[in-house]
Design a protein around this motif. Structure first.
Motif, PDB file in Angstrom:
ATOM      1  N   GLY A  87       0.780  -1.227   0.000  1.00 50.55           N
ATOM      2  CA  GLY A  87       0.000   0.000   0.000  1.00 50.55           C
ATOM      3  C   GLY A  87       0.812   1.277   0.000  1.00 50.55           C
ATOM      4  N   PHE A  88       2.021   1.221  -0.511  1.00 51.53           N
ATOM      5  CA  PHE A  88       2.903   2.382  -0.441  1.00 51.53           C
ATOM      6  C   PHE A  88       2.773   3.277  -1.666  1.00 51.53           C
ATOM      7  CE2 PHE A  88       7.008   4.539  -0.846  1.00 51.53           C
ATOM      8  CZ  PHE A  88       7.168   5.050   0.437  1.00 51.53           C
ATOM      9  N   ILE A  89       2.618   2.652  -2.826  1.00 52.08           N
ATOM     10  CA  ILE A  89       2.594   3.368  -4.091  1.00 52.08           C
ATOM     11  C   ILE A  89       1.162   3.532  -4.608  1.00 52.08           C
ATOM     12  CG2 ILE A  89       3.231   3.201  -6.534  1.00 52.08           C
ATOM     13  CD1 ILE A  89       5.554   4.038  -4.965  1.00 52.08           C
ATOM     14  N   LYS A  90       0.855   4.699  -5.134  1.00 56.17           N
ATOM     15  CA  LYS A  90      -0.427   4.926  -5.793  1.00 56.17           C
ATOM     16  C   LYS A  90      -0.257   4.641  -7.279  1.00 56.17           C
ATOM     17  CE  LYS A  90      -3.916   8.445  -6.760  1.00 56.17           C
ATOM     18  NZ  LYS A  90      -4.289   9.883  -6.609  1.00 56.17           N
ATOM     19  N   TYR A  91      -1.067   3.697  -7.786  1.00 53.55           N
ATOM     20  CA  TYR A  91      -0.968   3.294  -9.188  1.00 53.55           C
ATOM     21  C   TYR A  91      -2.104   3.883 -10.006  1.00 53.55           C
ATOM     22  CZ  TYR A  91       2.412  -0.298  -7.762  1.00 53.55           C
ATOM     23  OH  TYR A  91       3.504  -0.951  -7.274  1.00 53.55           O
ATOM     24  N   PRO A  92      -1.869   4.178 -11.285  1.00 48.96           N
ATOM     25  CA  PRO A  92      -2.955   4.632 -12.170  1.00 48.96           C
ATOM     26  C   PRO A  92      -3.880   3.466 -12.500  1.00 48.96           C
ATOM     27  CG  PRO A  92      -0.930   4.338 -13.425  1.00 48.96           C
ATOM     28  CD  PRO A  92      -0.560   4.169 -11.974  1.00 48.96           C
ATOM     29  N   GLU A  93      -5.147   3.726 -12.673  1.00 52.69           N
ATOM     30  CA  GLU A  93      -6.126   2.668 -12.914  1.00 52.69           C
ATOM     31  C   GLU A  93      -5.936   1.969 -14.260  1.00 52.69           C
ATOM     32  OE1 GLU A  93      -8.360   1.412 -10.880  1.00 52.69           O
ATOM     33  OE2 GLU A  93      -7.777   2.769  -9.264  1.00 52.69           O
ATOM     34  N   ASP A  94      -5.325   2.670 -15.218  1.00 55.79           N
ATOM     35  CA  ASP A  94      -5.180   2.105 -16.562  1.00 55.79           C
ATOM     36  C   ASP A  94      -3.847   1.368 -16.767  1.00 55.79           C
ATOM     37  OD1 ASP A  94      -3.576   4.324 -16.403  1.00 55.79           O
ATOM     38  OD2 ASP A  94      -4.011   5.034 -18.442  1.00 55.79           O
ATOM     39  N   LEU A  95      -3.173   1.028 -15.673  1.00 52.44           N
ATOM     40  CA  LEU A  95      -1.870   0.365 -15.780  1.00 52.44           C
ATOM     41  C   LEU A  95      -2.047  -1.043 -16.345  1.00 52.44           C
ATOM     42  CD1 LEU A  95       1.121   0.879 -15.124  1.00 52.44           C
ATOM     43  CD2 LEU A  95       0.724  -0.226 -12.912  1.00 52.44           C
ATOM     44  N   PRO A  96      -1.388  -1.370 -17.458  1.00 49.33           N
ATOM     45  CA  PRO A  96      -1.563  -2.697 -18.069  1.00 49.33           C
ATOM     46  C   PRO A  96      -0.835  -3.796 -17.298  1.00 49.33           C
ATOM     47  CG  PRO A  96       0.090  -1.458 -19.280  1.00 49.33           C
ATOM     48  CD  PRO A  96      -0.476  -0.519 -18.253  1.00 49.33           C
ATOM     49  N   THR A  97      -1.367  -5.030 -17.377  1.00 52.18           N
ATOM     50  CA  THR A  97      -0.718  -6.195 -16.786  1.00 52.18           C
ATOM     51  C   THR A  97      -0.180  -7.066 -17.917  1.00 52.18           C
ATOM     52  OG1 THR A  97      -2.204  -6.197 -14.866  1.00 52.18           O
ATOM     53  CG2 THR A  97      -1.051  -8.262 -15.364  1.00 52.18           C
ATOM     54  N   TYR A  98       1.132  -7.148 -18.004  1.00 56.89           N
ATOM     55  CA  TYR A  98       1.756  -7.924 -19.071  1.00 56.89           C
ATOM     56  C   TYR A  98       2.088  -9.354 -18.631  1.00 56.89           C
ATOM     57  CZ  TYR A  98       2.388  -3.487 -21.533  1.00 56.89           C
ATOM     58  OH  TYR A  98       2.177  -2.298 -22.175  1.00 56.89           O
ATOM     59  N   ILE A  99       2.398  -9.522 -17.368  1.00 54.74           N
ATOM     60  CA  ILE A  99       2.786 -10.833 -16.848  1.00 54.74           C
ATOM     61  C   ILE A  99       2.014 -11.102 -15.566  1.00 54.74           C
ATOM     62  CG2 ILE A  99       4.686 -12.271 -16.016  1.00 54.74           C
ATOM     63  CD1 ILE A  99       6.595 -10.561 -17.652  1.00 54.74           C
ATOM     64  N   GLU A 100       1.299 -12.218 -15.484  1.00 53.04           N
ATOM     65  CA  GLU A 100       0.513 -12.552 -14.298  1.00 53.04           C
ATOM     66  C   GLU A 100       1.323 -13.403 -13.326  1.00 53.04           C
ATOM     67  OE1 GLU A 100      -3.467 -13.954 -15.011  1.00 53.04           O
ATOM     68  OE2 GLU A 100      -3.524 -12.983 -16.957  1.00 53.04           O
ATOM     69  N   SER A 101       1.161 -13.132 -12.056  1.00 59.00           N
ATOM     70  CA  SER A 101       1.924 -13.847 -11.034  1.00 59.00           C
ATOM     71  C   SER A 101       1.630 -15.339 -11.037  1.00 59.00           C
ATOM     72  CB  SER A 101       1.624 -13.255  -9.646  1.00 59.00           C
ATOM     73  OG  SER A 101       2.232 -11.990  -9.500  1.00 59.00           O
ATOM     74  N   LYS A 102       0.379 -15.720 -11.286  1.00 54.45           N
ATOM     75  CA  LYS A 102       0.034 -17.136 -11.284  1.00 54.45           C
ATOM     76  C   LYS A 102       0.788 -17.887 -12.387  1.00 54.45           C
ATOM     77  CE  LYS A 102      -4.563 -16.645  -9.202  1.00 54.45           C
ATOM     78  NZ  LYS A 102      -4.160 -17.196  -7.911  1.00 54.45           N
ATOM     79  N   LYS A 103       0.946 -17.239 -13.526  1.00 58.49           N
ATOM     80  CA  LYS A 103       1.710 -17.842 -14.621  1.00 58.49           C
ATOM     81  C   LYS A 103       3.168 -18.008 -14.210  1.00 58.49           C
ATOM     82  CE  LYS A 103       2.901 -17.236 -19.509  1.00 58.49           C
ATOM     83  NZ  LYS A 103       2.688 -16.386 -20.719  1.00 58.49           N
ATOM     84  N   LEU A 104       3.721 -16.993 -13.554  1.00 52.59           N
ATOM     85  CA  LEU A 104       5.105 -17.059 -13.077  1.00 52.59           C
ATOM     86  C   LEU A 104       5.289 -18.167 -12.048  1.00 52.59           C
ATOM     87  CD1 LEU A 104       5.909 -13.255 -12.656  1.00 52.59           C
ATOM     88  CD2 LEU A 104       6.916 -14.809 -14.332  1.00 52.59           C
ATOM     89  N   ILE A 105       4.307 -18.312 -11.168  1.00 50.61           N
ATOM     90  CA  ILE A 105       4.377 -19.335 -10.123  1.00 50.61           C
ATOM     91  C   ILE A 105       4.489 -20.727 -10.730  1.00 50.61           C
ATOM     92  CG2 ILE A 105       2.961 -20.520  -8.380  1.00 50.61           C
ATOM     93  CD1 ILE A 105       1.998 -17.710  -7.505  1.00 50.61           C
ATOM     94  N   ILE A 106       3.614 -21.023 -11.667  1.00 52.35           N
ATOM     95  CA  ILE A 106       3.624 -22.351 -12.297  1.00 52.35           C
ATOM     96  C   ILE A 106       4.915 -22.565 -13.090  1.00 52.35           C
ATOM     97  CG2 ILE A 106       2.500 -23.768 -14.058  1.00 52.35           C
ATOM     98  CD1 ILE A 106      -0.164 -22.723 -13.016  1.00 52.35           C
ATOM     99  N   HIS A 107       5.370 -21.528 -13.772  1.00 55.55           N
ATOM    100  CA  HIS A 107       6.611 -21.636 -14.556  1.00 55.55           C
ATOM    101  C   HIS A 107       7.826 -21.845 -13.643  1.00 55.55           C
ATOM    102  CE1 HIS A 107       9.482 -20.883 -17.794  1.00 55.55           C
ATOM    103  NE2 HIS A 107      10.099 -20.058 -16.963  1.00 55.55           N
ATOM    104  N   LEU A 108       7.929 -21.062 -12.582  1.00 53.31           N
ATOM    105  CA  LEU A 108       9.094 -21.134 -11.698  1.00 53.31           C
ATOM    106  C   LEU A 108       9.122 -22.420 -10.880  1.00 53.31           C
ATOM    107  CD1 LEU A 108       9.104 -17.439 -10.449  1.00 53.31           C
ATOM    108  CD2 LEU A 108      10.760 -18.491 -11.986  1.00 53.31           C
ATOM    109  N   SER A 109       7.959 -22.996 -10.625  1.00 56.16           N
ATOM    110  CA  SER A 109       7.897 -24.244  -9.851  1.00 56.16           C
ATOM    111  C   SER A 109       8.573 -25.401 -10.586  1.00 56.16           C
ATOM    112  CB  SER A 109       6.438 -24.609  -9.537  1.00 56.16           C
ATOM    113  OG  SER A 109       5.858 -23.640  -8.700  1.00 56.16           O
TER     114      SER A 109
END
Length: 259
Positions: free
Chosen positions: A102-124
């Protein structure tokens, strides 16, 4: 919930599990021999990585747009930034980390290029035997699919073997059952028939490889929140059992007095 620690104790998959599950807006700071890195997460997914000389420099700005302006980076370059830094950072096995929410204020239109769930399965897929054994502690454990999960959305992150393992997570199969089924499947599909005692060493090695493969996949599924340990089914209360249990706690003499 972990907020800081050492990468020797908590690997990157464990950290991503915490951030992804709670859809955190946060900064993950990693201090390594190479320097200090800050991974910025928006709604649980990584959106930007920056390298700084000192940890406190990550917290000078309260607005994400200001961070990008300071680093002279445009939003169009965010994917390139992630593709450059994340593969290197996610290979780290040593170093300290901290999560600041909760430290940084992000803009609402910020795109998501990489999802954490995808990274989790890949890194496992690259976890060591020691790492997977921290979470998959018992081969007799039974897992079930987490309710209300979009299966199509999740399985698109999986390879064919992981999809096969995921299909066998049904609340009945134990971890050992899944390993054995895949092990025999590999034997049947081998170029030449394997048999004892001639191929004993090869069969044992194949079993160990299959066990690690299954544990890695299950570890990733657990961390991604798509499976969970099966909850025991509560048996309906039996009134007669309660009466007998009560009588067993009373001496015969006291029981007769009450009668």
């Amino acid at each position: 919930m972990i907020s800081s620690g050492n990468l020797k104790t908590f690997n990157i998959v464990d950290i991503l599990q915490v951030i992804s599950a709670e859809e955190k807006d946060c900064i993950l700071a990693i201090e390594s021999k190479d320097g200090v890195y800050g991974i910025y997460f928006y709604k649980g997914n990584p959106v930007y990585v920056r390298k700084v000389k000192r940890n406190f420099l990550l917290y000078l700005d309260l607005d994400f747009d200001t961070v990008l302006k300071r680093d002279k980076v445009s939003k169009e370059d965010l994917f390139k930034n992630l593709a450059t830094y994340l593969p290197v950072l996610f290979l780290l096995k040593e170093g300290k980390f901290s999560i600041t929410s909760g430290f940084i204020k992000y803009p609402e239109d910020l795109p998501t290029y990489i999802e954490s769930k995808k990274l989790i399965i890949h890194l496992s897929r690259n976890l060591t035997e020691e790492e997977v054994n921290r979470k998959i502690t018992d081969m007799s454990m039974v897992y079930e699919k987490t309710p209300n999960i979009n299966q199509d959305l999740i399985t698109k992150y999986m390879n064919e073997r992981e999809k096969e393992i995921y299909s066998m997570v049904d609340g009945v199969n134990k971890v050992s059952d899944i390993v054995v089924k895949l092990h025999f499947d590999k034997i049947l599909k081998s170029e030449r028939p394997l048999s004892l005692p001639e191929d004993k060493d090869k069969l044992e090695q194949l079993y160990k490889e299959t066990e690690l493969e299954v544990k890695r996949a299950l570890y990733g599924f657990i961390a991604a929140g798509i499976i969970r340990k099966k909850k025991p089914i509560k048996k309906p209360e039996n009134i007669l059992d309660r009466i007998l249990s009560y009588l067993e706690t009373k001496s015969l003499k006291d029981t007769l007095k009450e009668v």
